[in-house]
Design a protein around this motif. Structure first.
Motif, PDB file in Angstrom:
ATOM      1  N   ILE A 194       0.830  -1.208   0.000  1.00 50.91           N
ATOM      2  CA  ILE A 194       0.000   0.000   0.000  1.00 50.91           C
ATOM      3  C   ILE A 194       0.864   1.257   0.000  1.00 50.91           C
ATOM      4  O   ILE A 194       0.571   2.219  -0.727  1.00 50.91           O
ATOM      5  N   GLU A 195       1.930   1.266   0.779  1.00 54.03           N
ATOM      6  CA  GLU A 195       2.808   2.425   0.781  1.00 54.03           C
ATOM      7  C   GLU A 195       3.470   2.615  -0.574  1.00 54.03           C
ATOM      8  O   GLU A 195       3.652   3.753  -1.035  1.00 54.03           O
ATOM      9  N   LEU A 196       3.810   1.516  -1.241  1.00 51.46           N
ATOM     10  CA  LEU A 196       4.394   1.600  -2.584  1.00 51.46           C
ATOM     11  C   LEU A 196       3.417   2.234  -3.559  1.00 51.46           C
ATOM     12  O   LEU A 196       3.781   3.122  -4.337  1.00 51.46           O
ATOM     13  N   VAL A 197       2.160   1.815  -3.504  1.00 46.69           N
ATOM     14  CA  VAL A 197       1.142   2.359  -4.411  1.00 46.69           C
ATOM     15  C   VAL A 197       0.877   3.836  -4.114  1.00 46.69           C
ATOM     16  O   VAL A 197       0.624   4.632  -5.034  1.00 46.69           O
ATOM     17  N   LEU A 198       0.941   4.232  -2.852  1.00 52.08           N
ATOM     18  CA  LEU A 198       0.712   5.636  -2.496  1.00 52.08           C
ATOM     19  C   LEU A 198       1.886   6.524  -2.908  1.00 52.08           C
ATOM     20  O   LEU A 198       1.700   7.690  -3.267  1.00 52.08           O
ATOM     21  N   ILE A 199       3.089   5.990  -2.877  1.00 52.64           N
ATOM     22  CA  ILE A 199       4.274   6.788  -3.178  1.00 52.64           C
ATOM     23  C   ILE A 199       4.510   6.916  -4.678  1.00 52.64           C
ATOM     24  O   ILE A 199       4.972   7.959  -5.150  1.00 52.64           O
ATOM     25  N   LEU A 200       4.176   5.893  -5.441  1.00 52.78           N
ATOM     26  CA  LEU A 200       4.497   5.872  -6.871  1.00 52.78           C
ATOM     27  C   LEU A 200       3.982   7.091  -7.641  1.00 52.78           C
ATOM     28  O   LEU A 200       4.742   7.705  -8.403  1.00 52.78           O
ATOM     29  N   PRO A 201       2.698   7.478  -7.492  1.00 51.25           N
ATOM     30  CA  PRO A 201       2.245   8.650  -8.264  1.00 51.25           C
ATOM     31  C   PRO A 201       3.006   9.923  -7.924  1.00 51.25           C
ATOM     32  O   PRO A 201       3.320  10.718  -8.801  1.00 51.25           O
ATOM     33  N   VAL A 202       3.317  10.105  -6.625  1.00 51.04           N
ATOM     34  CA  VAL A 202       4.041  11.304  -6.210  1.00 51.04           C
ATOM     35  C   VAL A 202       5.459  11.285  -6.756  1.00 51.04           C
ATOM     36  O   VAL A 202       5.965  12.286  -7.280  1.00 51.04           O
ATOM     37  N   ALA A 203       6.115  10.113  -6.647  1.00 52.74           N
ATOM     38  CA  ALA A 203       7.489  10.000  -7.138  1.00 52.74           C
ATOM     39  C   ALA A 203       7.553  10.196  -8.645  1.00 52.74           C
ATOM     40  O   ALA A 203       8.448  10.870  -9.170  1.00 52.74           O
ATOM     41  N   THR A 204       6.594   9.629  -9.362  1.00 51.45           N
ATOM     42  CA  THR A 204       6.578   9.767 -10.816  1.00 51.45           C
ATOM     43  C   THR A 204       6.338  11.205 -11.234  1.00 51.45           C
ATOM     44  O   THR A 204       7.001  11.732 -12.131  1.00 51.45           O
ATOM     45  N   ALA A 205       5.390  11.865 -10.584  1.00 50.11           N
ATOM     46  CA  ALA A 205       5.101  13.267 -10.916  1.00 50.11           C
ATOM     47  C   ALA A 205       6.289  14.169 -10.602  1.00 50.11           C
ATOM     48  O   ALA A 205       6.581  15.102 -11.355  1.00 50.11           O
ATOM     49  N   SER A 206       6.993  13.889  -9.509  1.00 53.38           N
ATOM     50  CA  SER A 206       8.151  14.697  -9.140  1.00 53.38           C
ATOM     51  C   SER A 206       9.257  14.562 -10.173  1.00 53.38           C
ATOM     52  O   SER A 206       9.902  15.558 -10.544  1.00 53.38           O
ATOM     53  N   VAL A 207       9.470  13.349 -10.650  1.00 52.64           N
ATOM     54  CA  VAL A 207      10.494  13.124 -11.679  1.00 52.64           C
ATOM     55  C   VAL A 207      10.131  13.857 -12.964  1.00 52.64           C
ATOM     56  O   VAL A 207      10.976  14.477 -13.615  1.00 52.64           O
ATOM     57  N   GLU A 208       8.856  13.791 -13.347  1.00 55.12           N
ATOM     58  CA  GLU A 208       8.412  14.491 -14.556  1.00 55.12           C
ATOM     59  C   GLU A 208       8.604  16.000 -14.410  1.00 55.12           C
ATOM     60  O   GLU A 208       8.996  16.683 -15.366  1.00 55.12           O
ATOM     61  N   ARG A 209       8.340  16.531 -13.231  1.00 52.37           N
ATOM     62  CA  ARG A 209       8.521  17.964 -12.996  1.00 52.37           C
ATOM     63  C   ARG A 209       9.986  18.354 -13.137  1.00 52.37           C
ATOM     64  O   ARG A 209      10.315  19.397 -13.708  1.00 52.37           O
ATOM     65  N   VAL A 210      10.879  17.507 -12.626  1.00 53.96           N
ATOM     66  CA  VAL A 210      12.314  17.815 -12.692  1.00 53.96           C
ATOM     67  C   VAL A 210      12.790  17.816 -14.138  1.00 53.96           C
ATOM     68  O   VAL A 210      13.519  18.721 -14.573  1.00 53.96           O
ATOM     69  N   PHE A 211      12.383  16.820 -14.909  1.00 55.54           N
ATOM     70  CA  PHE A 211      12.805  16.759 -16.311  1.00 55.54           C
ATOM     71  C   PHE A 211      12.243  17.944 -17.101  1.00 55.54           C
ATOM     72  O   PHE A 211      12.899  18.469 -18.006  1.00 55.54           O
ATOM     73  N   SER A 212      11.025  18.359 -16.769  1.00 54.77           N
ATOM     74  CA  SER A 212      10.447  19.511 -17.454  1.00 54.77           C
ATOM     75  C   SER A 212      11.187  20.792 -17.104  1.00 54.77           C
ATOM     76  O   SER A 212      11.299  21.709 -17.932  1.00 54.77           O
ATOM     77  N   ALA A 213      11.690  20.859 -15.872  1.00 59.09           N
ATOM     78  CA  ALA A 213      12.391  22.071 -15.430  1.00 59.09           C
ATOM     79  C   ALA A 213      13.803  22.171 -15.987  1.00 59.09           C
ATOM     80  O   ALA A 213      14.383  23.266 -16.030  1.00 59.09           O
ATOM     81  N   MET A 214      14.360  21.060 -16.442  1.00 56.86           N
ATOM     82  CA  MET A 214      15.744  21.072 -16.922  1.00 56.86           C
ATOM     83  C   MET A 214      15.931  21.998 -18.112  1.00 56.86           C
ATOM     84  O   MET A 214      16.975  22.632 -18.278  1.00 56.86           O
ATOM     85  N   LYS A 215      14.911  22.100 -18.975  1.00 61.00           N
ATOM     86  CA  LYS A 215      15.056  22.955 -20.155  1.00 61.00           C
ATOM     87  C   LYS A 215      15.085  24.435 -19.784  1.00 61.00           C
ATOM     88  O   LYS A 215      15.549  25.257 -20.574  1.00 61.00           O
ATOM     89  N   PHE A 216      14.581  24.785 -18.588  1.00 66.96           N
ATOM     90  CA  PHE A 216      14.634  26.171 -18.137  1.00 66.96           C
ATOM     91  C   PHE A 216      15.913  26.461 -17.358  1.00 66.96           C
ATOM     92  O   PHE A 216      16.395  27.597 -17.348  1.00 66.96           O
ATOM     93  N   VAL A 217      16.449  25.430 -16.691  1.00 67.68           N
ATOM     94  CA  VAL A 217      17.635  25.628 -15.852  1.00 67.68           C
ATOM     95  C   VAL A 217      18.916  25.426 -16.653  1.00 67.68           C
ATOM     96  O   VAL A 217      19.824  26.265 -16.637  1.00 67.68           O
ATOM     97  N   LYS A 218      18.989  24.317 -17.370  1.00 68.21           N
ATOM     98  CA  LYS A 218      20.207  24.017 -18.145  1.00 68.21           C
ATOM     99  C   LYS A 218      20.005  24.476 -19.585  1.00 68.21           C
ATOM    100  O   LYS A 218      19.672  23.704 -20.479  1.00 68.21           O
ATOM    101  N   THR A 219      20.219  25.754 -19.816  1.00 66.40           N
ATOM    102  CA  THR A 219      20.048  26.350 -21.132  1.00 66.40           C
ATOM    103  C   THR A 219      21.338  26.203 -21.939  1.00 66.40           C
ATOM    104  O   THR A 219      22.333  25.626 -21.477  1.00 66.40           O
ATOM    105  N   ASP A 220      21.337  26.748 -23.141  1.00 64.26           N
ATOM    106  CA  ASP A 220      22.537  26.683 -23.994  1.00 64.26           C
ATOM    107  C   ASP A 220      23.714  27.412 -23.363  1.00 64.26           C
ATOM    108  O   ASP A 220      24.873  27.033 -23.553  1.00 64.26           O
ATOM    109  N   LEU A 221      23.436  28.455 -22.603  1.00 61.92           N
ATOM    110  CA  LEU A 221      24.509  29.195 -21.943  1.00 61.92           C
ATOM    111  C   LEU A 221      25.015  28.493 -20.689  1.00 61.92           C
ATOM    112  O   LEU A 221      26.078  28.847 -20.167  1.00 61.92           O
ATOM    113  N   ARG A 222      24.252  27.504 -20.210  1.00 60.94           N
ATOM    114  CA  ARG A 222      24.653  26.770 -18.999  1.00 60.94           C
ATOM    115  C   ARG A 222      24.900  25.293 -19.291  1.00 60.94           C
ATOM    116  O   ARG A 222      24.785  24.461 -18.406  1.00 60.94           O
ATOM    117  N   ASN A 223      25.233  24.949 -20.496  1.00 58.84           N
ATOM    118  CA  ASN A 223      25.340  23.534 -20.852  1.00 58.84           C
ATOM    119  C   ASN A 223      26.563  22.845 -20.253  1.00 58.84           C
ATOM    120  O   ASN A 223      26.712  21.631 -20.375  1.00 58.84           O
TER     121      ASN A 223
END
Length: 217
Positions: A137-166
């Motif tokens: 049950i704890e695994l099922v409760l954590i998975l959506p949060v962990a997955t969404a957090s990872v997706e948020r981080v990958f989406s943020a990379m294009k704003f943080v690691k730009t061509d000037l910060r590669n």
């Protein structure tokens, strides 16, 4: 609905088609097929399999979607959390778990897994079914949060690691991503506290001036 559909809409083999057939088969079913195809293209087979297994723990309608075999299969997807010996024990606990929960009036009418987990602790059933609660049950409760957090981080990379910060290093990139994703928390920290923390990190030749003083000058 039992009337014939207009001939200009649909006519096959010289026989008229009923409105029910037209709206259900030629419109409704086609829309459902398009949505199904779109979902299959959006989610991989592994993700669909994972979501299907997680849905088996839904407590709605007296655990109508409960499936022991799918839940054991979910455990096999995470070998670091469940050993091969624990798979057999988990199967036995799941078979008993659903019967016990259905007979307990205190656990009736629960609509979501989070409320169920709280009730399990209150009724001390987590001690009887440790693999079901503390692992599955704890695994099922954590998975959506962990997955969404990872997706948020990958989406943020294009704003943080730009061509000037590669060429930024992993440590600096990680710190920048934390600040970007948790910007609502960092917004509550005053600039004076940041300056003081930076000043106290090491002995410096000059003292940083406070922002209030800098604005005054």
């Amino acid at each position: 609905m039992d009337d014939d559909a207009p001939k200009r809409i649909s006519k096959r083999n010289g026989s008229n088609i009923k409105n029910y057939h037209h709206y259900r088969v030629e419109i409704f079913c086609q829309v459902v097929d398009l949505l199904t195809q779109e979902m299959e293209n959006r989610f991989s087979e592994a993700s669909t399999d994972l979501l299907s297994c997680m849905a088996c723990l839904d407590p709605k309608n007296d655990f109508a979607a409960f499936n022991v075999h799918k839940l054991v299969h979910l455990a096999t997807l995470y070998p670091k959390d469940f050993t091969s010996t624990q798979h057999t024990e988990l199967f036995k606990q799941l078979e008993t778990f659903v019967d016990v929960v259905r007979r307990d009036a205190r656990l009736n009418g629960i609509e979501d897994l989070a409320s169920l987990s709280q009730k399990i602790v209150e009724t001390k059933k987590d001690k009887v079914f440790p693999l079901v609660y503390y692992r599955l049950i704890e695994l099922v409760l954590i998975l959506p949060v962990a997955t969404a957090s990872v997706e948020r981080v990958f989406s943020a990379m294009k704003f943080v690691k730009t061509d000037l910060r590669n060429k930024m290093g992993d440590e600096w990139l990680n710190d920048s991503l934390v600040v970007y994703n948790e910007r609502s928390i960092f917004a509550s920290v005053s600039n004076e506290r940041i300056l003081k923390r930076f000043q106290d990190m090491d002995t410096r030749r000059n003292q940083l001036s406070r922002l209030t003083d800098a604005r005054a000058t």
